[in-house]
Design a protein around this motif. Structure first.
Motif, PDB file in Angstrom:
ATOM      1  N   PRO A 210       0.809  -1.209   0.000  1.00 22.45           N
ATOM      2  CA  PRO A 210       0.000   0.000   0.000  1.00 22.45           C
ATOM      3  C   PRO A 210       0.846   1.264   0.000  1.00 22.45           C
ATOM      4  CG  PRO A 210      -0.023  -1.041   2.149  1.00 22.45           C
ATOM      5  CD  PRO A 210       0.902  -1.831   1.303  1.00 22.45           C
ATOM      6  N   LYS A 211       0.310   2.266  -0.682  1.00 21.74           N
ATOM      7  CA  LYS A 211       0.943   3.578  -0.630  1.00 21.74           C
ATOM      8  C   LYS A 211       0.364   4.278   0.590  1.00 21.74           C
ATOM      9  CE  LYS A 211      -1.165   4.358  -4.307  1.00 21.74           C
ATOM     10  NZ  LYS A 211      -1.842   5.057  -5.377  1.00 21.74           N
ATOM     11  N   SER A 212       0.890   4.043   1.694  1.00 22.79           N
ATOM     12  CA  SER A 212       0.232   4.573   2.875  1.00 22.79           C
ATOM     13  C   SER A 212       1.248   4.983   3.920  1.00 22.79           C
ATOM     14  CB  SER A 212      -0.697   3.520   3.446  1.00 22.79           C
ATOM     15  OG  SER A 212       0.064   2.415   3.843  1.00 22.79           O
ATOM     16  N   ARG A 213       0.694   5.592   4.874  1.00 28.52           N
ATOM     17  CA  ARG A 213       1.493   5.977   6.029  1.00 28.52           C
ATOM     18  C   ARG A 213       2.001   4.701   6.690  1.00 28.52           C
ATOM     19  NH1 ARG A 213      -1.422   8.076  10.874  1.00 28.52           N
ATOM     20  NH2 ARG A 213      -3.192   7.983   9.485  1.00 28.52           N
ATOM     21  N   ASN A 214       3.284   4.657   6.884  1.00 32.26           N
ATOM     22  CA  ASN A 214       3.854   3.424   7.421  1.00 32.26           C
ATOM     23  C   ASN A 214       3.693   3.398   8.935  1.00 32.26           C
ATOM     24  OD1 ASN A 214       5.203   1.145   7.873  1.00 32.26           O
ATOM     25  ND2 ASN A 214       7.102   1.741   6.864  1.00 32.26           N
ATOM     26  N   CYS A 215       3.153   2.342   9.417  1.00 31.84           N
ATOM     27  CA  CYS A 215       2.937   2.220  10.848  1.00 31.84           C
ATOM     28  C   CYS A 215       3.929   1.270  11.478  1.00 31.84           C
ATOM     29  CB  CYS A 215       1.518   1.739  11.133  1.00 31.84           C
ATOM     30  SG  CYS A 215       0.293   2.890  10.555  1.00 31.84           S
ATOM     31  N   GLU A 216       4.962   0.916  10.725  1.00 40.47           N
ATOM     32  CA  GLU A 216       5.888  -0.072  11.256  1.00 40.47           C
ATOM     33  C   GLU A 216       6.488   0.377  12.576  1.00 40.47           C
ATOM     34  OE1 GLU A 216       6.680  -3.142  10.271  1.00 40.47           O
ATOM     35  OE2 GLU A 216       5.067  -2.957   8.831  1.00 40.47           O
ATOM     36  N   GLU A 217       6.755   1.696  12.623  1.00 41.83           N
ATOM     37  CA  GLU A 217       7.412   2.153  13.846  1.00 41.83           C
ATOM     38  C   GLU A 217       6.474   2.056  15.042  1.00 41.83           C
ATOM     39  OE1 GLU A 217       5.118   5.712  12.608  1.00 41.83           O
ATOM     40  OE2 GLU A 217       6.219   4.123  11.591  1.00 41.83           O
ATOM     41  N   VAL A 218       5.193   1.910  14.740  1.00 45.04           N
ATOM     42  CA  VAL A 218       4.221   1.855  15.824  1.00 45.04           C
ATOM     43  C   VAL A 218       3.991   0.414  16.256  1.00 45.04           C
ATOM     44  CG1 VAL A 218       1.856   2.350  16.466  1.00 45.04           C
ATOM     45  CG2 VAL A 218       3.106   3.915  14.985  1.00 45.04           C
ATOM     46  N   SER A 219       3.733  -0.408  15.284  1.00 38.84           N
ATOM     47  CA  SER A 219       3.236  -1.707  15.680  1.00 38.84           C
ATOM     48  C   SER A 219       4.036  -2.878  15.146  1.00 38.84           C
ATOM     49  CB  SER A 219       1.807  -1.859  15.163  1.00 38.84           C
ATOM     50  OG  SER A 219       1.822  -1.725  13.762  1.00 38.84           O
ATOM     51  N   GLY A 220       4.926  -2.635  14.239  1.00 37.67           N
ATOM     52  CA  GLY A 220       5.554  -3.780  13.599  1.00 37.67           C
ATOM     53  C   GLY A 220       4.461  -4.577  12.937  1.00 37.67           C
ATOM     54  N   ALA A 374      -2.193  -6.060   7.676  1.00 33.24           N
ATOM     55  CA  ALA A 374      -0.935  -5.677   7.037  1.00 33.24           C
ATOM     56  C   ALA A 374      -0.046  -4.840   7.934  1.00 33.24           C
ATOM     57  CB  ALA A 374      -1.234  -4.900   5.758  1.00 33.24           C
ATOM     58  N   GLY A 375      -0.591  -4.352   9.026  1.00 36.34           N
ATOM     59  CA  GLY A 375       0.213  -3.542   9.921  1.00 36.34           C
ATOM     60  C   GLY A 375       0.465  -2.146   9.415  1.00 36.34           C
ATOM     61  N   VAL A 376      -0.285  -1.749   8.411  1.00 38.30           N
ATOM     62  CA  VAL A 376      -0.125  -0.400   7.874  1.00 38.30           C
ATOM     63  C   VAL A 376      -1.501   0.221   7.731  1.00 38.30           C
ATOM     64  CG1 VAL A 376       2.015  -0.816   6.644  1.00 38.30           C
ATOM     65  CG2 VAL A 376      -0.151  -1.308   5.533  1.00 38.30           C
ATOM     66  N   LEU A 377      -1.516   1.522   7.693  1.00 37.07           N
ATOM     67  CA  LEU A 377      -2.784   2.232   7.517  1.00 37.07           C
ATOM     68  C   LEU A 377      -2.896   2.678   6.073  1.00 37.07           C
ATOM     69  CD1 LEU A 377      -5.351   3.450   8.687  1.00 37.07           C
ATOM     70  CD2 LEU A 377      -4.053   5.473   9.316  1.00 37.07           C
ATOM     71  N   GLU A 378      -3.809   2.102   5.378  1.00 34.04           N
ATOM     72  CA  GLU A 378      -4.033   2.463   3.969  1.00 34.04           C
ATOM     73  C   GLU A 378      -4.762   3.796   3.923  1.00 34.04           C
ATOM     74  OE1 GLU A 378      -3.721   2.116   0.066  1.00 34.04           O
ATOM     75  OE2 GLU A 378      -3.330   0.282   1.177  1.00 34.04           O
ATOM     76  N   GLN A 379      -4.248   4.693   3.115  1.00 28.84           N
ATOM     77  CA  GLN A 379      -4.890   6.011   3.061  1.00 28.84           C
ATOM     78  C   GLN A 379      -5.909   6.112   1.940  1.00 28.84           C
ATOM     79  OE1 GLN A 379      -1.393   8.590   3.052  1.00 28.84           O
ATOM     80  NE2 GLN A 379      -1.990   9.275   5.098  1.00 28.84           N
ATOM     81  N   ASP A 380      -5.622   5.459   0.834  1.00 30.02           N
ATOM     82  CA  ASP A 380      -6.558   5.563  -0.298  1.00 30.02           C
ATOM     83  C   ASP A 380      -7.558   4.421  -0.231  1.00 30.02           C
ATOM     84  OD1 ASP A 380      -5.079   7.699  -1.145  1.00 30.02           O
ATOM     85  OD2 ASP A 380      -3.724   6.431  -2.302  1.00 30.02           O
TER      86      ASP A 380
END
Ligand SMILES: Nc1nc2c(ncn2[C@@H]2O[C@H](COP(=O)(O)OP(=O)(O)OP(=O)(O)O)[C@@H](O)[C@H]2O)c(=O)[nH]1
Ligand SMILES: [Mg+2]
Length: 465
Positions: A210-220, A374-380
Motif C-alpha cells: 500500500p501507498k500509505s502511512r507506514n505504521c511499522e514504527e508503531v506496531s511492527g 498488514a500492519g499499515v494504515l491504507e490512506q486511499d
C-alpha cells in the motif's frame, strides 16, 4: 448516278415501299476543294491513275469503319448507321471527341486516318499495359514521412524500444503480491443488496504494497490479541461487558474522547490515541506478529487475560476442539453448523467467532482491518460497498474480523450479522462530534437484540483531535 457524290453522299439507293419511292443515302466525306473547283462530275472520278488508286485505298479503309466511311468522324461522331423503318431512313449516330484543330485545319477526310490510327494504337498499347499482370508491391510509400506504409510490409508502426523493455514499474506490478497467509488473510467480499448473510460473494484479494502511512514504527506486525487487550475490552464474571480497562502508561484521554464516551453512555474513557499513531502502543505491546508460537499445543505464547473476551474465545475454541475430537468431527465442519445453531440459541449466548466491526461510513473500519492484516494504515481506501473480512489464524484460534460498510444503504444489514458475532467493535470517528448521536442511535438498536454482546467502542481518528 444521281450526281450526289459531289455532295458527299457515298451511296444511295431507291426503295419502293407502300407505293412510295424512298431515296436512301449515306454521307461520306465532302469533296475536296479541288474537286469542287473542278466542278460536278469531276470529283470522284479522279484526275489520274495514282489519284484513283489512292482514293480506292482510302475507300477501302473508310468502309471498315462506318463513321470514317460517312465522313462524320471529323464532326465528332464516332459511330453512325442508317436504319430504314416505316419507309423512312434514320441516321443514328453517337458523338465522340471533336476533331483536333489540326484535323480541322487539315480538312475533312484527313482526320481519323493518320492521327486516329496513331491514337488507336496508343489506346491499344495503354489497354495492353493496363491488362498486364502487375508485379506485387511489397512496400508502397504513401506519405512523405515514410513511417506509415501500406502493403505487405511487416511492422506498420515501428515498435518502441520502451515497449520491448518493460519499465521498472511494470515489472514491479507484474510481481506476485505480498503473501499474507502467514498471519492473516485479507478477503474483500462484495454483497449484493438482496443477499442474505449466507449468500456471500467471495472475492479473495491479496493486498498489494500500500501507498500509505507506514505504521511499522508503531506496531511492527500487529498482534491481534494484544490489540484487543490494549483497548480494554473485558467481560465481568457474568459475561456482562465490564468497565473498560486502561492500559498502563497511556496518555490521558482527550476531552473529545471523553465527550464521545459520555455520548455513547459509557462510564469512562477508554484511552489510546488511534490505531497506528501512538508510540506508546509499541512500548506497551511489543509485537508478537502472526508467526506460529513455540508452544503449538496452546497456540498462544501467553494466555489471554482472565475475564477478557479473548480468554472467552480461547476457552470456547478449546471446548469446541475437545468436543470435536471426542466426536471425531473436524472443526471446520463444526464451524459450518454454527449459524444453524445460532438460530435456535438464545441471543445471550454468543456462539460465533466473528468479531463484527461496525460503525458509520468513514469511521475507519476498513483501516482497522488493514492495520490488523498488514500492519499499515491504507490512506486511499474506498468506501466499503459490501463487507470486508480479515481472518487471523493461529494454531488454536481463528478470529474473523468482519466489516460491513457503514453507508446508509448498508446499515439495515448490520442486524443480520449480529447473531453470529462474538464481539462487536463499533468504530466511531471521534473527530466528528456531529455524528455521535447517529452513531449512538445505531449502536443502541444493534444492542437491543443482543444486550449482553461484548462491545468495544473504538474512538478512531484521535490524531485529528
Ligand atoms: N487521520 C486519520 N484518518 C483515518 C484514521 N482511520 C481511518 N482514517 C481515514 O478515514 C477514511 C475512511 O476510512 P475507512 O476505513 O474507509 O472508513 P470505513 O469505516 O471503512 O468507511 P465505510 O467503508 O464507508 O463504512 C480513510 O481515508 C482513512 O484513511 C485515523 O486514525 N486517523
Ligand atoms: Mg470500509
Amino acid at each position: 448516278m444521281l450526281g450526289l457524290r459531289e455532295a458527299g453522299i457515298l451511296s444511295a439507293s431507291v426503295v419502293l415501299a407502300g407505293g412510295v419511292a424512298y431515296l436512301i443515302w449515306s454521307y461520306g466525306p465532302s469533296p475536296s476543294r479541288e474537286d469542287r473547283d473542278k466542278g460536278p462530275g469531276t470529283a470522284g472520278k479522279g484526275t489520274g491513275g495514282e489519284e484513283e488508286k489512292e482514293k480506292g485505298a482510302r475507300r477501302v479503309t473508310a468502309y471498315r469503319n462506318p463513321t470514317t466511311m460517312l465522313g462524320l468522324r471529323e464532326a465528332g461522331i464516332l459511330s453512325a448507321s442508317v436504319v430504314l423503318a416505316g419507309g423512312v431512313a434514320y441516321l443514328i449516330w453517337s458523338y465522340g471527341p471533336s476533331p483536333s484543330r489540326e484535323d480541322r485545319d487539315k480538312g475533312p477526310g484527313t482526320a481519323g486516318k493518320g492521327t486516329g490510327e496513331e491514337e488507336e494504337k496508343e489506346k491499344g498499347a495503354r489497354i495492353l499495359e493496363l491488362a498486364r499482370h502487375k508485379t506485387s508491391k511489397t512496400v508502397w510509400e504513401t506519405t512523405p514521412c515514410g513511417t506509415l506504409r501500406w502493403g505487405n510490409q511487416d511492422p506498420i508502426w515501428p515498435v518502441s524500444p520502451r515497449v520491448q523493455a518493460p519499465s521498472a514499474r511494470i515489472q514491479e506490478l507484474s510481481r506476485p503480491k505480498r503473501d499474507l497467509s502467514a498471519g492473516g488473510q485479507w478477503r474483500k467480499e462484495e454483497m449484493a443488496p438482496s443477499s442474505t448473510p449466507n449468500q456471500r460473494y467471495h472475492n479473495t484479494v491479496r493486498l498489494s504494497t500500500p501507498k500509505s502511512r507506514n505504521c511499522e514504527e508503531v506496531s511492527g506486525s500487529w498482534d491481534v490479541l494484544g490489540f484487543l487487550g490494549f483497548f480494554g475490552v473485558s467481560y465481568g464474571p457474568d459475561g456482562v461487558l465490564g468497565a473498560p480497562q486502561l492500559g498502563a502508561g497511556f496518555s490521558p484521554p482527550h476531552p473529545g474522547q471523553r465527550q464521545l464516551h459520555e455520548s455513547l453512555g459509557g462510564g469512562g474513557p477508554s484511552g489510546g490515541r488511534g490505531l497506528c499513531g501512538n508510540t506508546e502502543i509499541q512500548s506497551q505491546r511489543p509485537s508478537a506478529g502472526f508467526s506460529r508460537p513455540e508452544n503449538a499445543s496452546t497456540g498462544l505464547q501467553t494466555p489471554p487475560r482472565p475475564g477478557g473476551v479473548l480468554s472467552k474465545i480461547w476457552a470456547e475454541k478449546g471446548a469446541r476442539r475437545a468436543e470435536a475430537t471426542s466426536q471425531g468431527a473436524v472443526i471446520p465442519a463444526e464451524a459450518q453448523k454454527t449459524s444453524d445453531k445460532e438460530k435456535t440459541s438464545t441471543p445471550e449466548e454468543p456462539r460465533g467467532t466473528q468479531v463484527l466491526v461496525l460503525g458509520l461510513e468513514g469511521a475507519g473500519k476498513t483501516s482497522l482491518l488493514h492495520c490488523l492484516s498488514a500492519g499499515v494504515l491504507e490512506q486511499d481506501i474506498e468506501p466499503t460497498g459490501g463487507f470486508n473480512a480479515v481472518s487471523v489464524s493461529r494454531d488454536n484460534l481463528d478470529v474473523e474480523f468482519l466489516e460491513i460498510g457503514g453507508g446508509a444503504g448498508l446499515r439495515p444489514y448490520w442486524q443480520k450479522y449480529m447473531s453470529r458475532a462474538l464481539l462487536l467493535v463499533f468504530v466511531v470517528d471521534s473527530s466528528d462530534p456531529k455524528v455521535f448521536p447517529v452513531a449512538k442511535q445505531h449502536l443502541m438498536e444493534l444492542l437491543s437484540n443482543r444486550p449482553r454482546l461484548p462491545l468495544m467502542v473504538l474512538a478512531n481518528k484521535q490524531d485529528l483531535l
